[in-house]
Design an enzyme around this catalytic site. Sequence first.
Site, PDB file in Angstrom:
ATOM      1  N   SER A 202       9.841   1.064   0.217  1.00  0.00           N
ATOM      2  CA  SER A 202       8.782   1.191  -0.776  1.00  0.00           C
ATOM      3  C   SER A 202       8.843   2.558  -1.453  1.00  0.00           C
ATOM      4  O   SER A 202       9.288   3.538  -0.852  1.00  0.00           O
ATOM      5  CB  SER A 202       7.414   0.988  -0.116  1.00  0.00           C
ATOM      6  OG  SER A 202       6.454   0.673  -1.085  1.00  0.00           O
ATOM      7  N   GLY A 239       9.634  -2.391  -3.847  1.00  0.00           N
ATOM      8  CA  GLY A 239      10.130  -1.027  -3.786  1.00  0.00           C
ATOM      9  C   GLY A 239      10.070  -0.253  -5.089  1.00  0.00           C
ATOM     10  O   GLY A 239      10.297   0.955  -5.102  1.00  0.00           O
ATOM     11  N   GLU A 274       9.644  -8.961  -5.588  1.00  0.00           N
ATOM     12  CA  GLU A 274       8.307  -8.882  -4.997  1.00  0.00           C
ATOM     13  C   GLU A 274       7.676  -7.509  -5.201  1.00  0.00           C
ATOM     14  O   GLU A 274       7.423  -6.787  -4.241  1.00  0.00           O
ATOM     15  CB  GLU A 274       8.403  -9.194  -3.493  1.00  0.00           C
ATOM     16  CG  GLU A 274       8.965 -10.567  -3.223  1.00  0.00           C
ATOM     17  CD  GLU A 274       9.186 -10.852  -1.736  1.00  0.00           C
ATOM     18  OE1 GLU A 274       9.153 -12.025  -1.376  1.00  0.00           O
ATOM     19  OE2 GLU A 274       9.385  -9.896  -0.964  1.00  0.00           O
ATOM     20  N   PRO A 275       7.414  -7.136  -6.434  1.00  0.00           N
ATOM     21  CA  PRO A 275       6.786  -5.829  -6.653  1.00  0.00           C
ATOM     22  C   PRO A 275       5.359  -5.818  -6.117  1.00  0.00           C
ATOM     23  O   PRO A 275       4.619  -6.772  -6.324  1.00  0.00           O
ATOM     24  CB  PRO A 275       6.797  -5.687  -8.177  1.00  0.00           C
ATOM     25  CG  PRO A 275       6.864  -7.084  -8.702  1.00  0.00           C
ATOM     26  CD  PRO A 275       7.607  -7.888  -7.671  1.00  0.00           C
ATOM     27  N   ARG A 277       3.482  -2.224  -5.038  1.00  0.00           N
ATOM     28  CA  ARG A 277       2.996  -0.921  -5.509  1.00  0.00           C
ATOM     29  C   ARG A 277       3.086  -0.792  -7.032  1.00  0.00           C
ATOM     30  O   ARG A 277       2.150  -0.330  -7.680  1.00  0.00           O
ATOM     31  CB  ARG A 277       3.842   0.174  -4.853  1.00  0.00           C
ATOM     32  CG  ARG A 277       3.399   1.589  -5.149  1.00  0.00           C
ATOM     33  CD  ARG A 277       4.407   2.604  -4.578  1.00  0.00           C
ATOM     34  NE  ARG A 277       4.665   2.456  -3.165  1.00  0.00           N
ATOM     35  CZ  ARG A 277       3.866   2.919  -2.212  1.00  0.00           C
ATOM     36  NH1 ARG A 277       2.776   3.580  -2.519  1.00  0.00           N
ATOM     37  NH2 ARG A 277       4.167   2.751  -0.935  1.00  0.00           N
ATOM     38  N   CYS A 342     -14.237  11.797  13.399  1.00  0.00           N
ATOM     39  CA  CYS A 342     -14.023  12.752  14.489  1.00  0.00           C
ATOM     40  C   CYS A 342     -12.664  12.536  15.129  1.00  0.00           C
ATOM     41  O   CYS A 342     -12.542  12.452  16.349  1.00  0.00           O
ATOM     42  CB  CYS A 342     -15.124  12.611  15.518  1.00  0.00           C
ATOM     43  SG  CYS A 342     -16.710  13.097  14.855  1.00  0.00           S
ATOM     44  N   ASP A 343     -11.643  12.379  14.309  1.00  0.00           N
ATOM     45  CA  ASP A 343     -10.293  12.225  14.838  1.00  0.00           C
ATOM     46  C   ASP A 343      -9.405  13.254  14.151  1.00  0.00           C
ATOM     47  O   ASP A 343      -9.439  13.385  12.922  1.00  0.00           O
ATOM     48  CB  ASP A 343      -9.777  10.795  14.554  1.00  0.00           C
ATOM     49  CG  ASP A 343      -8.505  10.496  15.328  1.00  0.00           C
ATOM     50  OD1 ASP A 343      -7.610  11.372  15.377  1.00  0.00           O
ATOM     51  OD2 ASP A 343      -8.409   9.396  15.882  1.00  0.00           O
TER      52      ASP A 343
HETATM   53  C1  LIG Z   1       5.462  -4.798   1.210  1.00  0.00           C
HETATM   54  C2  LIG Z   1       6.406  -5.799   0.736  1.00  0.00           C
HETATM   55  C3  LIG Z   1       6.705  -5.878  -0.619  1.00  0.00           C
HETATM   56  C4  LIG Z   1       6.147  -4.937  -1.659  1.00  0.00           C
HETATM   57  O1  LIG Z   1       6.729  -3.687  -1.567  1.00  0.00           O
HETATM   58  P1  LIG Z   1       6.384  -2.551  -2.650  1.00  0.00           P
HETATM   59  O2  LIG Z   1       7.146  -1.393  -2.168  1.00  0.00           O
HETATM   60  O3  LIG Z   1       4.926  -2.353  -2.639  1.00  0.00           O
HETATM   61  O4  LIG Z   1       6.868  -3.042  -3.962  1.00  0.00           O
HETATM   62  C5  LIG Z   1       7.567  -6.871  -1.031  1.00  0.00           C
HETATM   63  N1  LIG Z   1       8.109  -7.731  -0.149  1.00  0.00           N
HETATM   64  C6  LIG Z   1       7.840  -7.693   1.171  1.00  0.00           C
HETATM   65  C7  LIG Z   1       8.445  -8.697   2.071  1.00  0.00           C
HETATM   66  C8  LIG Z   1       6.992  -6.721   1.657  1.00  0.00           C
HETATM   67  O5  LIG Z   1       6.730  -6.663   2.967  1.00  0.00           O
END
Ligand SMILES: *Cc1c(COP(=O)(O)O)cnc(C)c1O
Length: 393
Positions: A202, A239, A274-275, A277, A342-343
């Site tokens: 990520s 990522g 799979e974006p 972030r 309190c940690d």
């Molecule tokens: C967390 C995750 C993502 C998203 O990752 P980002 O870095 O937020 O884009 C995509 N695929 C899988 C399987 C994940 O666990």
Amino acid sequence: MTIQAALDQQRELESFLDTHPEVSIDFDLVQREVRSGYSRPLLVLDLEIVRQKYRRFREAMPRVTPHYAVKANPDERILRALDHEGCNFEVASIAELDLLLGLSIESDRIYYSNPVKSRAFIRYAAEKGLRWFAFDSADELIKISEIVPDAKLYLRFDTPNIGSDWPLAGKFGAKQRDIEGILDVAVEHEADVCGLTFHVGSQCRNVENWRHAIGLSKKIFDMMRDKGLRAEMLNIGGGYPVRLTRPIPSVEYIGEVVSDALNDISDDISICAEPGRFMVSDAAYFVCQVIGTQTKGDERWLYLDAGVFGGLMECTQGIQYEIGADRKDSALAPWFVAGPSCDSVDMLPREQMLPADTQEGDFIFFPKAGAYTTVYANEFNGFPLPEVRVINE
Ligand SMILES: *Cc1c(COP(=O)(O)O)cnc(C)c1O
């Protein structure tokens, strides 16, 4: 070379790498929200920015279908906005799946990319119509195919996470040397292993990770075909970075590298990503309030109403936000910034430059904090969860 020359050279290189146009909510809008009422830590979320990020991602990688990683921020309003744009989704759990189904998102637009799932979760997802399941071991492959014999399976393989601020290698992904054995198990069990996936880590700031992983995918697809398995889908994972305190490659630049690498992947293989972030981080400001200040020896300390447990969890492991204050004209000084609990782990890892005259009651602003903040927050020690306020719905 002198240290100064080395630093200059590094800065020059970084400015070359930093091709990412700034995207952020107008600070005036954030301040207006805070003035209109503040009772607990606040995430101000602009859905128009989420929509823009989605469109930008699509344009940067025309061959790639995005599946939003729900874990980055599962706020229903985000899911609805992305659904409306035509975005697909990726889940890791039943709760995430139910959220999407509750919004009438069709199950064939949802991928189950968590590589290790309980039998109960697999069964439930299959009952709801999911067909695409990730795995990264022979054990999980056998488990899924026992429960869902017609599952479409995609193998997650391990790939370098070099230059990613939040690496995911190690816990996930089949090792190179195990891949052939896993594919043999697929053939033996007549499992429909027809896809591949990877995650470059990520907040990945190194485009070579994508190039390398897509190159490996090509080799593994060839191996699959040799064994009589079909190659249908490549999921290039998440990522994609956002501009925090360090330079990043723009999504357009990543898109060029990815598109170029994908030229080696045959046209009959569909490509998704799979974006997480990238879609939501820029869209929000996290706002906290100073509940106390103190001086310990010659150290300045300030305590916020939210810390590591209240939404700033990623700060403990390498993600560094810009951090801002209302007092524009004051001189800056280094502060230790702690959360309210309190940690002793509840603090930011290094000193932050903030106005020297920061006082109790001041607001502190974390821009680009739409991802992995509220979703990590918990009520440890009795502190409330952040409020999420949406603008441009
Ligand atoms: C967390 C995750 C993502 C998203 O990752 P980002 O870095 O937020 O884009 C995509 N695929 C899988 C399987 C994940 O666990």
